[in-house]
Design an enzyme around this catalytic site. Structure first.
Site, PDB file in Angstrom:
ATOM      1  N   GLU A  63     -68.627 -18.862  -6.074  1.00 22.10           N
ATOM      2  CA  GLU A  63     -68.420 -20.308  -6.069  1.00 22.10           C
ATOM      3  C   GLU A  63     -69.694 -21.042  -5.676  1.00 22.10           C
ATOM      4  OE1 GLU A  63     -66.533 -23.846  -6.615  1.00 22.10           O
ATOM      5  OE2 GLU A  63     -65.624 -21.908  -7.010  1.00 22.10           O
ATOM      6  N   TYR A 111     -80.717 -16.580 -11.814  1.00 25.53           N
ATOM      7  CA  TYR A 111     -79.672 -15.626 -12.207  1.00 25.53           C
ATOM      8  C   TYR A 111     -80.085 -14.810 -13.433  1.00 25.53           C
ATOM      9  CZ  TYR A 111     -76.822 -18.042  -8.809  1.00 25.53           C
ATOM     10  OH  TYR A 111     -76.346 -18.584  -7.640  1.00 25.53           O
TER      11      TYR A 111
END
Length: 157
Positions: A63, A111
């Site tokens: 999250e 990422y």
């Protein structure tokens, strides 16, 4: 009892962290609150949880991953992400998913550089959050120590 809803303030953080931990304990997942804390100073945090996919089975959803700006670029985010991936692998998760705001180029690079595959479903205007997924070897590699980053120092004296 009277109460009001208001934005969270910095002075709320100790109580908020207590609530996040209490919720994680209630959901029998206290290990799913990870923070980077050298010498008692909070540098960042990761908030994640286990979900279930009919296609992939147990999955981890990230999250939030946040590192305070003065501490970015020091490997803290990589260590947090690695520890979160490790928790997912230990829980039998087959993938880790997360979303990044479409304008957050540095997060998309972060990422992607760590093996995340972008699987974005755009909104009607072609924009929207960018979804990243780590599966298989990418997830296993992420659960190990980040490249070029030594192990985190043990807590305590």
């Amino acid at each position: 009892m009277e109460y009001r809803i208001r934005p969270c303030a910095a002075s709320d953080c100790p109580q908020l962290l207590g609530m996040i931990r209490a919720l994680a304990e209630f959901e029998e997942m206290p290990e799913q609150v990870a923070i980077g804390v050298p010498g008692g100073v909070l540098l960042g945090y990761g908030l994640f949880f286990v979900t279930h996919s009919t296609r992939w089975g147990p999955s981890l959803y990230l999250e939030d991953l946040y590192v305070a700006p003065p501490h970015r670029g020091k490997g803290i985010g990589s260590r947090l992400l690695s520890k979160i991936a490790e928790a997912g692998v230990e829980a039998g998760c087959r993938r880790l998913r997360l979303s990044v705001l479409d304008w957050n180029e540095s997060a998309r690079r972060f990422y992607g550089a760590r093996g995340g595959q972008e699987e974005t479903l755009g909104g009607w205007d072609g924009g929207g959050p960018r979804c990243f997924v780590f599966r298989g070897e990418a997830l296993t590699a992420l659960a190990g120590p980040p490249p070029g980053v030594g192990p985190a120092r043990p807590e305590g004296p």
